[in-house]
Scaffold this motif. Structure first.
Motif, short mmCIF file in Angstrom:
data_model
loop_
_atom_site.label_atom_id
_atom_site.label_comp_id
_atom_site.label_asym_id
_atom_site.label_seq_id
_atom_site.Cartn_x
_atom_site.Cartn_y
_atom_site.Cartn_z
N ASP A 30 0.82 -1.22 0.00
CA ASP A 30 0.00 0.00 0.00
C ASP A 30 0.85 1.27 0.00
OD1 ASP A 30 -2.60 0.80 -0.27
OD2 ASP A 30 -2.94 1.07 1.88
N SER A 31 2.17 1.11 -0.14
CA SER A 31 3.03 2.30 -0.11
C SER A 31 2.99 3.05 -1.45
CB SER A 31 4.47 1.92 0.24
OG SER A 31 5.03 1.14 -0.79
N LEU A 32 2.63 2.34 -2.54
CA LEU A 32 2.63 2.99 -3.86
C LEU A 32 1.51 4.02 -3.99
CD1 LEU A 32 4.43 0.46 -4.54
CD2 LEU A 32 3.51 0.63 -6.84
N HIS A 33 1.76 5.05 -4.76
CA HIS A 33 0.74 6.07 -5.04
C HIS A 33 -0.36 5.49 -5.96
CE1 HIS A 33 3.95 6.23 -8.07
NE2 HIS A 33 2.94 6.26 -8.91
N PRO A 34 -1.55 6.09 -5.97
CA PRO A 34 -2.61 5.60 -6.87
C PRO A 34 -2.14 5.63 -8.33
CG PRO A 34 -3.49 7.18 -5.29
CD PRO A 34 -2.00 7.20 -5.12
N GLY A 35 -2.38 4.53 -9.04
CA GLY A 35 -1.94 4.43 -10.44
C GLY A 35 -0.56 3.81 -10.59
N GLY A 36 0.09 3.52 -9.48
CA GLY A 36 1.42 2.88 -9.53
C GLY A 36 1.33 1.44 -10.02
N PHE A 37 0.17 0.82 -9.84
CA PHE A 37 -0.09 -0.52 -10.40
C PHE A 37 -1.07 -0.37 -11.57
CE2 PHE A 37 0.57 -1.66 -5.80
CZ PHE A 37 1.69 -2.44 -5.96
N SER A 38 -1.80 -1.39 -11.85
CA SER A 38 -2.87 -1.42 -12.85
C SER A 38 -2.43 -2.01 -14.19
CB SER A 38 -3.45 -0.01 -13.07
OG SER A 38 -4.65 -0.12 -13.81
N GLY A 39 -3.26 -1.88 -15.21
CA GLY A 39 -3.05 -2.55 -16.51
C GLY A 39 -4.39 -2.89 -17.11
N THR A 40 -4.53 -2.77 -18.42
CA THR A 40 -5.83 -2.94 -19.08
C THR A 40 -6.49 -4.28 -18.73
OG1 THR A 40 -4.98 -1.65 -20.91
CG2 THR A 40 -7.02 -2.88 -21.31
N PHE A 41 -5.74 -5.36 -18.93
CA PHE A 41 -6.34 -6.70 -18.76
C PHE A 41 -6.11 -7.30 -17.37
CE2 PHE A 41 -5.77 -6.68 -23.48
CZ PHE A 41 -7.12 -6.80 -23.81
N SER A 42 -5.34 -6.59 -16.53
CA SER A 42 -4.91 -7.18 -15.25
C SER A 42 -6.08 -7.60 -14.37
CB SER A 42 -4.05 -6.17 -14.51
OG SER A 42 -2.98 -5.77 -15.33
N GLY A 43 -6.05 -8.85 -13.93
CA GLY A 43 -7.12 -9.35 -13.07
C GLY A 43 -8.41 -9.52 -13.82
N ASN A 44 -8.30 -10.05 -15.04
CA ASN A 44 -9.48 -10.28 -15.89
C ASN A 44 -10.56 -11.07 -15.12
OD1 ASN A 44 -10.76 -12.60 -17.67
ND2 ASN A 44 -10.69 -10.73 -18.86
N PRO A 45 -11.83 -10.66 -15.23
CA PRO A 45 -12.87 -11.30 -14.40
C PRO A 45 -13.04 -12.80 -14.67
CG PRO A 45 -13.82 -9.74 -15.99
CD PRO A 45 -12.35 -9.53 -16.00
N ILE A 46 -12.87 -13.23 -15.93
CA ILE A 46 -13.03 -14.67 -16.21
C ILE A 46 -11.88 -15.44 -15.56
CG2 ILE A 46 -13.20 -16.45 -18.00
CD1 ILE A 46 -14.37 -14.33 -19.87
N ALA A 47 -10.67 -14.89 -15.67
CA ALA A 47 -9.50 -15.53 -15.05
C ALA A 47 -9.66 -15.56 -13.53
CB ALA A 47 -8.22 -14.79 -15.45
N CYS A 48 -10.22 -14.49 -12.97
CA CYS A 48 -10.44 -14.45 -11.51
C CYS A 48 -11.44 -15.53 -11.07
CB CYS A 48 -10.95 -13.08 -11.08
SG CYS A 48 -9.69 -11.83 -11.09
N ARG A 49 -12.51 -15.70 -11.84
CA ARG A 49 -13.49 -16.75 -11.48
C ARG A 49 -12.83 -18.13 -11.57
NH1 ARG A 49 -18.96 -16.13 -11.94
NH2 ARG A 49 -18.95 -18.29 -11.17
#
Ligand SMILES: Cc1ncc(COP(=O)(O)O)c(C=O)c1O
Length: 442
Positions: A295-314
């Protein structure tokens, strides 16, 4: 070979560059459980799992159902644009399940390399230090940073430099080929204590953000550190405030009979990366770590268009349920004992097997031309893979010298399939030994 297959092989050759290599001669039509169905309709037992991805088995019904259900709801939103439950549920689950009695947070990505990249970002950001120490023999991916971290030059790094700066490499806890020429346990696990010397000679502890290590090196040849290694290593890192990143991308998700391989060494790392078997064949990776680091990173320090795709998460939620509730970890433990017994027996029978190692069902045999000098038998390993495939078993090589055969079969493999697989391996080893004996008499 039927004509349609040769047509596809030709199309592949003309349309896909040879840089995309082929680790086995297989071309498949279907896969179920621990079985592949070849282009010719031939059944092949899978001891590779698409490189350790299919721990819950090919087309596991629970995973298929979860994928179908989610695909009908929505297949993409981008978590940074619109929140959705499956991402949050996976994060909650991984935070609960990873070792360590402290608050954790999780970020999801697509591939293993991305998870490692982000773990390094966290360590650098949180400590304000640049250096990362990786181990000889390690593999962490194929992006610029992860290929820099990775050890073996050919083929993944060769001619792809210049590499990323501030990456240092420490000798490996490899008891079969000890870099210090010592013998366990008399060595006192010097490979861990050596880190103190490393800080004097190569990079200062105060400049080091993280040490990254696989609990069992996957591509490096299933190198399995001695029992005291990680406890000692972590004690040194804690002294200097250095983050320990444990890469469980190949060893995690039940591969060793525990959810995370590092549990065998009884430590809780600061950050764990997972991918491969996490989502039962769909691309998903995770970085799970101490909440104050993540949680030390600023907002937007992570992310990515496809990251954590909902089908892959299920799919991942289904995998975690199978591992947790359907007793697959217990089955994996039993599988490990059976597989080890078979490999130990093969070592007794075949001179070419210099070492058997690993934990649970994450096991490997190292092939050597003679047990004294430990000359790597790389060409013979290639030959063995071919002989196995001809007889209906897919196995994969690994190791710095390409002379190690590893077991990455789905953990749901039946006793009959396991027995058949090892019998094929034994027959192939016999054929290889016969050929070698015939060649030496020529
Ligand atoms: C331990 C480890 N880390 C990272 C990676 C890279 O994962 P990916 O190929 O999904 O980028 C691998 C892949 O084999 C791996 O075994």
């Amino acid at each position: 070979m039927n004509s349609r297959l040769s047509e596809y092989l030709e199309l592949r050759k003309r349309n896909i560059p040879k840089g995309v290599n082929q680790a086995s001669p297989a071309m498949i039509k279907e896969a179920r459980g621990a079985l592949l169905v070849d282009w010719d309709g031939r059944e092949v037992i899978d001891f590779g799992g698409g490189i350790g991805v299919m721990n819950v088995g090919h087309s596991n019904p629970k995973v298929v159902e979860a994928i179908k259900d989610q695909a009908e709801k929505f297949s993409h939103a981008c978590f940074s644009v619109a929140l959705y439950e499956p991402y949050i549920d996976v994060a909650v689950k991984l935070n609960q399940l990873t070792p360590g009695d402290f608050p954790k947070m999780t970020v999801l990505q697509n591939s293993g390399a991305e998870a490692v990249e982000n773990a390094v970002k966290v360590a650098r950001y949180a400590t304000g230090r640049p250096a990362i120490i990786a181990l000889e023999g390690c593999f962490h991916g194929r992006t610029l940073l992860t290929m820099t971290l990775s050890s073996k030059v050919k083929p993944a790094k060769f001619k792809f430099g210049p590499f990323a700066p501030e990456v240092y490499r420490m000798p490996n806890p490899n008891c079969y080929r000890c870099p210090f020429g010592l013998k366990y346990p008399g060595c006192g696990v010097h490979c861990a204590d050596y880190l103190e010397d490393f800080f004097i000679n190569y990079v200062a502890a105060e400049q080091t953000a993280a040490v990254i290590a696989e609990p069992i090196q996957g591509e490096g040849g299933f190198i399995t550190p001695p029992q005291e290694y990680f406890v000692k290593l972590q004690a040194i890192l804690m002294k200097y405030g250095i983050v320990l990143i444990i890469d469980e991308i190949q060893s995690g998700m039940g591969r060793t009979g525990k959810l995370y391989a590092i549990e065998h060494w009884g430590i809780a790392p600061d950050i764990i990366t997972t991918a491969k078997s996490l989502a039962g064949g769909l691309p998903l990776s995770a970085i799970t770590g101490r909440a104050e680091l993540m949680d030390s990173l600023h907002p937007g320090g992570f992310s990515g268009t496809f990251s954590g795709n909902p089908i892959a998460c299920r799919a991942a939620l289904a995998v975690l349920e199978i591992l947790e509730k359907d007793g697959l970890l217990e089955k994996a433990e039993v599988l490990g004992v059976k597989a080890r017994a078979r490999l130990d027996a093969l070592q007794q029978k075949f001179e070419i097997i210099g070492d058997v190692r690993g934990k649970g069902p994450m096991l490997a045999i190292e092939l050597v031309l003679d047990r004294g000098k430990k000359t790597p038998a790389a060409a013979e390993t290639k030959e063995l893979i071919k002989l196995c495939y001809e007889r209906g078993l897919l196995v994969l090589a690994c190791g710095q010298y390409g002379n190690v055969i590893r077991t990455l079969m789905p953990l749901i493999i039946t006793d009959e399939q396991l027995d058949r697989g090892f019998t094929i391996l034994e027959n192939a080893l016999q054929a290889l030994s016969d050929r070698m004996a015939a060649a030496s008499h020529k």
